[in-house]
Motif scaffolding. Structure first.
Motif, PDB file in Angstrom:
ATOM      1  N   UNK A   1     -55.868  25.506 -19.768  1.00  0.00           N
ATOM      2  CA  UNK A   1     -54.472  26.078 -19.645  1.00  0.00           C
ATOM      3  C   UNK A   1     -53.755  24.857 -18.979  1.00  0.00           C
ATOM      4  N   UNK A   2     -54.192  23.658 -17.892  1.00  0.00           N
ATOM      5  CA  UNK A   2     -53.625  22.385 -17.722  1.00  0.00           C
ATOM      6  C   UNK A   2     -53.410  22.281 -19.174  1.00  0.00           C
ATOM      7  N   UNK A   3     -54.392  21.764 -19.778  1.00  0.00           N
ATOM      8  CA  UNK A   3     -54.031  21.166 -21.457  1.00  0.00           C
ATOM      9  C   UNK A   3     -53.102  21.232 -22.004  1.00  0.00           C
TER      10      UNK A   3
ATOM     11  N   UNK B   1     -50.187  20.307 -23.867  1.00  0.00           N
ATOM     12  CA  UNK B   1     -50.201  19.761 -25.525  1.00  0.00           C
ATOM     13  C   UNK B   1     -49.166  20.321 -25.828  1.00  0.00           C
ATOM     14  N   UNK B   2     -48.860  21.719 -25.250  1.00  0.00           N
ATOM     15  CA  UNK B   2     -47.244  22.453 -25.717  1.00  0.00           C
ATOM     16  C   UNK B   2     -46.004  21.039 -25.061  1.00  0.00           C
ATOM     17  N   UNK B   3     -45.290  20.245 -24.711  1.00  0.00           N
ATOM     18  CA  UNK B   3     -45.497  19.437 -24.288  1.00  0.00           C
ATOM     19  C   UNK B   3     -44.433  19.225 -22.917  1.00  0.00           C
ATOM     20  N   UNK B   4     -44.943  20.014 -21.617  1.00  0.00           N
ATOM     21  CA  UNK B   4     -44.323  19.990 -20.768  1.00  0.00           C
ATOM     22  C   UNK B   4     -45.001  19.300 -19.679  1.00  0.00           C
ATOM     23  N   UNK B   5     -44.403  19.132 -18.646  1.00  0.00           N
ATOM     24  CA  UNK B   5     -44.739  18.322 -17.601  1.00  0.00           C
ATOM     25  C   UNK B   5     -46.118  18.194 -16.327  1.00  0.00           C
ATOM     26  N   UNK B   6     -46.996  18.098 -16.331  1.00  0.00           N
ATOM     27  CA  UNK B   6     -48.388  18.308 -15.524  1.00  0.00           C
ATOM     28  C   UNK B   6     -47.299  18.893 -14.212  1.00  0.00           C
ATOM     29  N   UNK B   7     -46.522  18.549 -13.984  1.00  0.00           N
ATOM     30  CA  UNK B   7     -45.926  19.556 -12.209  1.00  0.00           C
ATOM     31  C   UNK B   7     -45.804  20.897 -13.026  1.00  0.00           C
ATOM     32  N   UNK B   8     -45.956  21.032 -13.929  1.00  0.00           N
ATOM     33  CA  UNK B   8     -45.477  22.681 -14.099  1.00  0.00           C
ATOM     34  C   UNK B   8     -46.955  23.160 -13.509  1.00  0.00           C
TER      35      UNK B   8
ATOM     36  N   UNK C   1     -64.268  24.185 -23.675  1.00  0.00           N
ATOM     37  CA  UNK C   1     -62.674  22.993 -23.890  1.00  0.00           C
ATOM     38  C   UNK C   1     -63.267  23.178 -26.267  1.00  0.00           C
ATOM     39  N   UNK C   2     -64.950  23.399 -26.345  1.00  0.00           N
ATOM     40  CA  UNK C   2     -65.146  23.601 -27.462  1.00  0.00           C
ATOM     41  C   UNK C   2     -63.856  24.566 -28.823  1.00  0.00           C
ATOM     42  N   UNK C   3     -64.117  25.799 -27.259  1.00  0.00           N
ATOM     43  CA  UNK C   3     -62.748  26.400 -28.267  1.00  0.00           C
ATOM     44  C   UNK C   3     -61.458  25.713 -28.754  1.00  0.00           C
TER      45      UNK C   3
ATOM     46  N   UNK D   1     -60.045  29.450 -26.972  1.00  0.00           N
ATOM     47  CA  UNK D   1     -60.730  30.341 -25.085  1.00  0.00           C
ATOM     48  C   UNK D   1     -59.698  31.421 -24.702  1.00  0.00           C
ATOM     49  N   UNK D   2     -58.222  31.305 -25.137  1.00  0.00           N
ATOM     50  CA  UNK D   2     -57.874  33.042 -24.244  1.00  0.00           C
ATOM     51  C   UNK D   2     -58.165  34.374 -24.450  1.00  0.00           C
ATOM     52  N   UNK D   3     -58.611  33.626 -26.298  1.00  0.00           N
ATOM     53  CA  UNK D   3     -59.011  35.470 -26.393  1.00  0.00           C
ATOM     54  C   UNK D   3     -60.309  35.690 -26.207  1.00  0.00           C
ATOM     55  N   UNK D   4     -61.375  34.830 -26.114  1.00  0.00           N
ATOM     56  CA  UNK D   4     -62.446  35.433 -25.614  1.00  0.00           C
ATOM     57  C   UNK D   4     -62.441  35.834 -24.060  1.00  0.00           C
TER      58      UNK D   4
END
Length: 436
Positions: free
Chosen positions: A42-44, A48-55, A169-171, A179-182
């Protein structure tokens, strides 16, 4: 002329079976696997969507606070006749939230508020499910199966910790939504598994019995010597694991190295959970807890001198190998020493105390590493473990011995035929466990 019908006799209490215990094990493991697979990425995803790590950090903080508050709130209705509904409903709602996030990622680039909102909904449902599930083992497991049942749940948690992050990570590398589907599928399977349980998960209210107040869980825990031992141990273990885990993240270079260290500890924890029932049976609950507590000084000493990934992996693996023995014993104490009508509330009280105790550990680990060097958190943990071992040596001798003495009387009362119910004459239906 027909004979007058006799008043209907109350149905005999449903018989507990190991089939239900196995279903509980599998649903717990599947739920944990999906949570670990999606939680690690989820943090990745946010980055990846371009949002800051603070989010991502803000989400983690909000989830932690919400979990501490929500657990005791949900536990009360779970103990008052709504456990099955809460378990199924929370799993179904979490599955819907993760399905929504999956669909959003498949079809468009979702805004940050949508990602955080769906993730927060899933976490709230997970906390509600966990709070309601704390009392399920007491309803599903027979008295002689409590230790084995607690060990099975611990093994499922450890297996999910080993497999889940790598699977997630692999998904994620294959496709961001997977991963969210799983996780959505794991929640759906959990809801179906809980629905398939035959044992009654809700304690029927006795006529005239008052509903327990909100503070019942805390008062039950604080008023019992065995449960105070559980509370102290759960809080101390939460502090130790959190402080040492964040220290490893700050000291070791690279997320892959940290992942391998934590995976090694997860594998060792799985082995420890599998070995724990036999060790407890051979040594007895009191001796097993005391011995494991003193042996925990060994991995703490290894971490005090650790200077590479291999030594960190060794220390964490030894720590994870020993902890399940204590966890299994104290989980059994929590099941046997707490009245059924406050099972979830007492568990939520212990969980909230452990979460609050560990709340400042990430900042403490960062401060100690910066101020006094990378070994300082481990030195603090070694001192804390020494105090915990001394406390456990004395408290376990009184608490676990008294709890063990009371257990046969409780089991004898539980097994005594009830005068208001006829003895069952029919054989159990197919699929029920007929072993004594």
């Amino acid at each position: 002329m027909n004979e007058p019908s006799s008043p209907a006799s109350p149905a005999p209490a449903p018989r507990k079976s190991r089939r239900d215990l196995r279903i509980l094990w599998w649903t717990n493991a599947i739920d944990g696997l999906g949570t670990q697979a999606s939680g690690i990425v989820l943090p990745l995803l946010i980055l990846d969507l371009g949002h800051p790590a603070a989010a991502a950090g803000s989400l983690a903080s909000a989830v932690a606070v919400a979990g501490v508050v929500l657990g005791p709130v949900v536990a009360r209705p779970a103990d008052h006749g709504h456990r099955r509904a809460l378990l199924i409903g929370s799993a179904a709602l979490a599955a819907a939230a993760m399905s929504g996030l999956t669909a959003a990622l498949f079809w468009w680039r979702p805004p940050l508020w949508a990602v955080l909102g769906l993730a927060f909904t899933e976490r709230l449902c997970a906390f509600a499910h966990e709070a309601a599930a704390r009392g399920a083992l007491a309803h599903v497991a027979r008295p002689e199966d409590v230790t084995r049942g607690a060990a099975g749940l611990q093994a499922g948690d450890q297996a999910a910790l080993v497999v889940g992050p790598g699977l997630g990570g692999a998904l994620f590398e294959a496709a961001r939504p997977l991963p969210f589907l799983a996780d959505a599928l794991s929640y759906a399977a959990t809801a179906l598994g809980i629905r398939a349980l035959r044992a009654p998960l809700d304690t029927p209210a006795a006529p005239g019995r008052r509903r327990t107040p909100v503070t019942s869980g805390f008062r039950t825990v604080l008023g019992s010597a065995p449960l105070r031992l559980v509370l102290v141990w759960a809080s101390a273990a939460s502090v130790l694991v959190t402080l040492l885990s964040y220290t490893a993240m700050f000291v070791l270079d690279g997320g892959t190295t940290v992942g391998l260290v934590l995976s090694a500890s997860g594998a060792a924890g799985l082995l420890g959970a599998l070995l724990a029932p036999g060790l407890v049976t051979r040594l007895g609950a009191r001796r097993a807890v005391v011995l494991a507590t003193w042996l925990l000084l060994v991995p703490a000493g290894v971490l005090v001198t650790a200077d590479a990934a291999a030594s960190y992996a060794t220390g964490f693996a030894l720590l994870a190998l020993l902890l399940p023995t204590v966890t299994v014993v104290l989980s059994g104490v929590l099941v046997r020493a707490v009245p059924r009508e406050v099972q979830s509330q007492a568990g939520a009280a212990v969980g909230a105390a452990a979460a609050l105790a560990a709340a400042g550990c990430p900042a403490l680990a960062a401060g100690l590493v910066t101020w006094r060097g990378p070994h300082t958190p481990a030195v603090l943990c070694l001192a804390l473990l020494a105090l915990l071992a001394v406390y456990t040596q004395g408290a376990a001798g009184r608490s676990l011995t008294a709890e063990a003495d009371a257990r046969p009387r409780a089991e004898e009362t539980d097994a005594r035929p009830r005068t208001d119910q006829p003895a069952p004459t029919a054989r159990p239906s197919a699929g029920e466990d007929e072993r004594p």
